[in-house]
Design a protein around this motif. Sequence first.
Motif, PDB file in Angstrom:
ATOM      1  N   GLY A  64       0.834  -1.187   0.000  1.00  0.00           N
ATOM      2  CA  GLY A  64       0.000   0.000   0.000  1.00  0.00           C
ATOM      3  C   GLY A  64       0.874   1.244   0.000  1.00  0.00           C
ATOM      4  O   GLY A  64       2.074   1.185   0.272  1.00  0.00           O
ATOM      5  N   LEU A  65       0.265   2.372  -0.300  1.00  0.00           N
ATOM      6  CA  LEU A  65       0.988   3.640  -0.300  1.00  0.00           C
ATOM      7  C   LEU A  65       0.439   4.539   0.790  1.00  0.00           C
ATOM      8  O   LEU A  65      -0.767   4.768   0.869  1.00  0.00           O
ATOM      9  N   GLY A  66       1.346   5.025   1.641  1.00  0.00           N
ATOM     10  CA  GLY A  66       0.983   6.007   2.651  1.00  0.00           C
ATOM     11  C   GLY A  66       1.278   7.390   2.106  1.00  0.00           C
ATOM     12  O   GLY A  66       1.597   7.557   0.926  1.00  0.00           O
ATOM     13  N   GLU A  67       1.208   8.395   2.973  1.00  0.00           N
ATOM     14  CA  GLU A  67       1.473   9.760   2.517  1.00  0.00           C
ATOM     15  C   GLU A  67       2.926   9.962   2.130  1.00  0.00           C
ATOM     16  O   GLU A  67       3.221  10.719   1.210  1.00  0.00           O
ATOM     17  N   GLU A  68       3.853   9.286   2.842  1.00  0.00           N
ATOM     18  CA  GLU A  68       5.269   9.492   2.557  1.00  0.00           C
ATOM     19  C   GLU A  68       6.041   8.211   2.277  1.00  0.00           C
ATOM     20  O   GLU A  68       7.188   8.268   1.853  1.00  0.00           O
ATOM     21  N   ASP A  69       5.460   7.062   2.553  1.00  0.00           N
ATOM     22  CA  ASP A  69       6.175   5.808   2.309  1.00  0.00           C
ATOM     23  C   ASP A  69       5.176   4.677   2.099  1.00  0.00           C
ATOM     24  O   ASP A  69       3.976   4.909   1.992  1.00  0.00           O
ATOM     25  N   PHE A  70       5.692   3.462   2.045  1.00  0.00           N
ATOM     26  CA  PHE A  70       4.829   2.311   1.851  1.00  0.00           C
ATOM     27  C   PHE A  70       4.012   2.066   3.108  1.00  0.00           C
ATOM     28  O   PHE A  70       4.403   2.438   4.209  1.00  0.00           O
ATOM     29  N   ALA A  71       2.862   1.430   2.934  1.00  0.00           N
ATOM     30  CA  ALA A  71       1.950   1.207   4.049  1.00  0.00           C
ATOM     31  C   ALA A  71       1.280  -0.151   3.900  1.00  0.00           C
ATOM     32  O   ALA A  71       1.476  -0.854   2.908  1.00  0.00           O
ATOM     33  N   SER A  72       0.469  -0.477   4.874  1.00  0.00           N
ATOM     34  CA  SER A  72      -0.285  -1.724   4.854  1.00  0.00           C
ATOM     35  C   SER A  72      -1.274  -1.709   3.694  1.00  0.00           C
ATOM     36  O   SER A  72      -1.821  -0.673   3.336  1.00  0.00           O
ATOM     37  N   LEU A  73      -1.513  -2.889   3.168  1.00  0.00           N
ATOM     38  CA  LEU A  73      -2.617  -3.054   2.237  1.00  0.00           C
ATOM     39  C   LEU A  73      -3.887  -3.237   3.050  1.00  0.00           C
ATOM     40  O   LEU A  73      -3.877  -3.923   4.069  1.00  0.00           O
ATOM     41  N   SER A  74      -4.972  -2.662   2.597  1.00  0.00           N
ATOM     42  CA  SER A  74      -6.255  -2.947   3.244  1.00  0.00           C
ATOM     43  C   SER A  74      -6.593  -4.407   2.945  1.00  0.00           C
ATOM     44  O   SER A  74      -6.097  -4.977   1.965  1.00  0.00           O
ATOM     45  N   PRO A  75      -7.430  -5.025   3.755  1.00  0.00           N
ATOM     46  CA  PRO A  75      -7.823  -6.413   3.462  1.00  0.00           C
ATOM     47  C   PRO A  75      -8.421  -6.559   2.059  1.00  0.00           C
ATOM     48  O   PRO A  75      -8.178  -7.549   1.371  1.00  0.00           O
ATOM     49  N   GLU A  76      -9.168  -5.542   1.620  1.00  0.00           N
ATOM     50  CA  GLU A  76      -9.779  -5.601   0.288  1.00  0.00           C
ATOM     51  C   GLU A  76      -8.713  -5.574  -0.805  1.00  0.00           C
ATOM     52  O   GLU A  76      -8.789  -6.329  -1.779  1.00  0.00           O
ATOM     53  N   LEU A  77      -7.720  -4.684  -0.656  1.00  0.00           N
ATOM     54  CA  LEU A  77      -6.654  -4.616  -1.657  1.00  0.00           C
ATOM     55  C   LEU A  77      -5.776  -5.856  -1.609  1.00  0.00           C
ATOM     56  O   LEU A  77      -5.328  -6.345  -2.656  1.00  0.00           O
ATOM     57  N   ALA A  78      -5.527  -6.381  -0.418  1.00  0.00           N
ATOM     58  CA  ALA A  78      -4.735  -7.612  -0.314  1.00  0.00           C
ATOM     59  C   ALA A  78      -5.428  -8.741  -1.066  1.00  0.00           C
ATOM     60  O   ALA A  78      -4.793  -9.480  -1.830  1.00  0.00           O
ATOM     61  N   GLN A  79      -6.737  -8.855  -0.892  1.00  0.00           N
ATOM     62  CA  GLN A  79      -7.485  -9.898  -1.594  1.00  0.00           C
ATOM     63  C   GLN A  79      -7.495  -9.639  -3.101  1.00  0.00           C
ATOM     64  O   GLN A  79      -7.294 -10.556  -3.902  1.00  0.00           O
ATOM     65  N   LYS A  80      -7.704  -8.389  -3.498  1.00  0.00           N
ATOM     66  CA  LYS A  80      -7.743  -8.044  -4.919  1.00  0.00           C
ATOM     67  C   LYS A  80      -6.441  -8.423  -5.613  1.00  0.00           C
ATOM     68  O   LYS A  80      -6.458  -9.050  -6.676  1.00  0.00           O
TER      69      LYS A  80
END
Length: 157
Positions: free
Chosen positions: A96-112
């Motif tokens: 995932g993308l945060g405001e300044e760096d990488f971030a967690s994927l939401s469960p929906e995006l992880a599944q997608k």
Amino acid sequence: MDCLPCEACLSYCRNRNCIPRSRVRADNFVVEIDNDLKALQQAVGGSIGASYPFEDSVAIVYNDDGKLMGLPLNRALWDEDGLMYDVIAGTFLVVGLGEEDFASLSPELAQKYEEEFHQPEAFLPLGRRLMVIPVPDESIRSDAEKAVSKPSVEHDR
């Protein structure tokens, strides 16, 4: 942020800086890794590169030298017209993308993205072109999984 069960090691991650990401290699799975450069480099096996080929707020993190190192080709990237424009070599992460760096994927995006990259691919060079062949899930199962699902000898007759 609470950590989710770490499927890579089948234990719980206790590090509060842990970020769930989709990691894709021959055996697809979701892993949690520390949110730092060293952890990302270790996950992909070298210097990292990032690509942002999707409209979602995600990135593909890969080994920047993977093709030069001759790492196995892993997945093709396709444009909106269904034409392949690149191939990822080696293990990669969908993050995932945060405001300044990488971030967690939401469960929906992880599944997608697990669904997007679930089907392994084989690559066959044809002159100056590359044919992408979907690999059936059965061919990548471990020997233990194959033994469990193998029919009894009675069915072989």
